[in-house]
Design a protein around this motif. Structure first.
Motif, short mmCIF file in Angstrom:
data_model
loop_
_atom_site.label_atom_id
_atom_site.label_comp_id
_atom_site.label_asym_id
_atom_site.label_seq_id
_atom_site.Cartn_x
_atom_site.Cartn_y
_atom_site.Cartn_z
N UNK A 1 0.86 -1.09 -0.14
CA UNK A 1 -0.04 -0.11 -0.01
C UNK A 1 0.75 1.21 0.11
N UNK A 2 0.41 2.29 -0.35
CA UNK A 2 1.05 3.66 -0.54
C UNK A 2 0.18 4.76 -0.58
N UNK A 3 0.66 5.79 -1.13
CA UNK A 3 -0.22 7.07 -1.23
C UNK A 3 -0.75 7.15 -2.92
N UNK A 4 -2.08 7.48 -3.12
CA UNK A 4 -2.72 7.47 -4.41
C UNK A 4 -2.83 8.84 -4.78
N UNK A 5 -2.36 9.33 -6.00
CA UNK A 5 -2.74 10.72 -6.47
C UNK A 5 -4.08 10.44 -7.40
N UNK A 6 -5.05 11.13 -7.10
CA UNK A 6 -6.19 11.68 -8.03
C UNK A 6 -6.44 12.63 -8.91
N UNK A 7 -6.25 12.41 -9.99
CA UNK A 7 -6.35 13.74 -11.10
C UNK A 7 -7.02 13.37 -12.30
N UNK A 8 -7.21 14.24 -13.14
CA UNK A 8 -7.96 13.98 -14.28
C UNK A 8 -7.69 15.22 -15.15
N UNK A 9 -7.50 14.93 -16.50
CA UNK A 9 -7.41 16.31 -17.45
C UNK A 9 -8.61 17.24 -17.46
N UNK A 10 -9.58 16.95 -16.89
CA UNK A 10 -10.84 17.72 -16.69
C UNK A 10 -10.40 19.09 -15.86
N UNK A 11 -9.60 18.95 -15.06
CA UNK A 11 -8.89 19.88 -14.07
C UNK A 11 -8.39 21.01 -14.81
N UNK A 12 -7.89 20.73 -16.01
CA UNK A 12 -7.11 21.66 -17.00
C UNK A 12 -8.10 22.31 -17.79
N UNK A 13 -9.46 21.98 -17.97
CA UNK A 13 -10.37 22.35 -18.92
C UNK A 13 -11.47 23.27 -18.45
N UNK A 14 -11.31 23.32 -17.15
CA UNK A 14 -12.00 24.42 -16.17
C UNK A 14 -11.47 25.90 -16.50
N UNK A 15 -12.06 26.55 -17.34
CA UNK A 15 -11.28 27.68 -17.70
C UNK A 15 -11.76 29.20 -16.95
N UNK A 16 -11.03 30.14 -16.45
CA UNK A 16 -11.39 31.31 -15.91
C UNK A 16 -10.72 32.29 -16.83
N UNK A 107 -8.84 -0.19 2.87
CA UNK A 107 -7.50 -0.63 3.01
C UNK A 107 -6.51 -0.93 1.95
N UNK A 108 -7.37 -0.42 0.60
CA UNK A 108 -6.49 -0.36 -0.78
C UNK A 108 -5.44 0.31 -0.84
N UNK A 109 -5.36 1.53 0.14
CA UNK A 109 -4.19 2.50 -0.12
C UNK A 109 -4.15 3.11 1.37
N UNK A 110 -2.91 3.67 1.58
CA UNK A 110 -2.72 4.17 2.87
C UNK A 110 -3.58 5.62 3.12
N UNK A 111 -3.16 6.57 2.19
CA UNK A 111 -3.75 7.77 2.15
C UNK A 111 -3.67 8.24 0.63
N UNK A 112 -4.31 9.56 0.41
CA UNK A 112 -4.36 9.98 -0.96
C UNK A 112 -4.41 11.41 -1.05
N UNK A 113 -4.11 12.15 -2.12
CA UNK A 113 -4.10 13.45 -2.30
C UNK A 113 -4.96 13.60 -3.62
#
Length: 306
Positions: A1-16, A107-113
């Motif tokens: 187990x370790x640390x997971x990073x959750x992300x997606x390209x949609x985060x770069x498609x939210x325009x301001x 218990x799949x991962x220890x923590x996440x960002x």
């Protein structure tokens, strides 16, 4: 187990709009800072609507969908905007936080960002504001309670701005301890020490402009003592990095090492309680400082996950 990073390209498609501090480059700097980190990469899924409805009414979701432009950028207020993919990005931020809660509790991962945008801690029950559309961390907390049956969840917010939305969404929730440090005076103007929730489960410690990391550590020592007493089964973090001395939107004097020390203190408290940690990106608007601070934060999460 370790640390997971959750992300997606949609985060770069939210325009301001051009010049807006909550810009696409924030996501790119965060991802670049984490590029060589030994993380488990997971794609942020779209949130289940039932999860969103734990905190926001259907009428609010419908309003956001109706306000979403077909092209360009639409202003919801002077600070908060939507582009055609903004709601998808916000729903994926929520989905990532909820999926991360499921994963750490299984218990799949220890923590996440969760490295997504727009941020979420200013979104109130029926109001988008402060760059935020949906109450990401509050929704994840309610999933932990209502879906997983947890009795004690902690939400810890070290963004330089008070998480008025998280507080609003969790004000009447006895199973969640919400604590925040934030600069005062500063947007959104809430977060006085007298704001303690319907059950005394809210703890706010305002910090004066110019407060440094040592003052912050003393404030968080008090918060973590109180949090430890609640025996949390899960710790959720609203990780804003705009308390950094270089940030243009506030006047606190934190540095990367302060975020690392605070993260370590949170992880140590959580470990004592047997509680996994899920952290979600909130603010941070000086791009180099944001990248360095996120890396310092995630490095400690990875160390705690070994």
């Amino acid at each position: 187990m370790a640390t997971a990073l959750y992300s997606h390209a949609a985060a770069a498609q939210h325009q301001t709009p051009m010049g807006h501090p909550e810009q696409v480059s924030r996501f790119h700097h965060v991802m670049a800072a984490l590029q060589d980190a030994r993380l488990i990469h997971r794609e942020a899924p779209v949130a289940a609507i039932d999860d969103v409805l734990r905190c926001h009414p259907r009428s609010y979701l419908d309003r956001l969908q109706n306000l979403s432009p077909q092209a360009g950028v639409a202003a919801l207020d002077a600070d908060t905007h939507m582009s055609p993919r903004s709601l998808d990005a916000a729903l994926r931020a929520v989905g990532a936080a909820c999926h991360a809660v499921d994963a750490v509790l299984a218990g799949e991962i220890d923590n996440a960002f969760v490295a997504m945008r727009p941020p979420g801690h200013h979104a109130e029950r029926e109001t988008a504001m402060g760059f935020c559309l949906l109450g990401t961390v509050a929704i994840a907390a309610m999933r932990a309670i209502e879906h997983h049956g947890l009795q004690n969840v902690a939400v810890l917010d070290f963004d330089v701005h008070h998480g008025n939305g998280t507080q609003d969404l969790l004000w009447h929730e006895p199973h969640v301890f919400f604590a925040s440090t934030h600069q005062m005076p500063l947007f959104p103007g809430s977060g006085a020490a007298s704001e303690t929730g319907s059950y005394g489960q809210v703890m706010n410690i305002p910090l004066a402009p110019g407060s440094d990391g040592q003052l912050a550590q003393r404030a968080w020592d008090a918060i973590l003592r109180r949090c430890r007493d609640t025996a949390p089964q899960l710790v959720l973090v609203s990780a804003g990095f705009d308390a950094h001395a270089a940030d243009p939107l506030a006047q606190l004097e934190w540095h990367e090492e302060d975020f690392a020390l605070l993260t370590r203190a949170i992880c140590d408290m959580a470990a004592e309680c047997g509680a996994p940690v899920v952290s979600s990106l909130e603010g941070g608007y000086d791009l180099p400082a944001l990248g360095r601070s996120v890396r310092a934060h995630v490095d400690v999460l990875m160390e705690a996950g070994k």
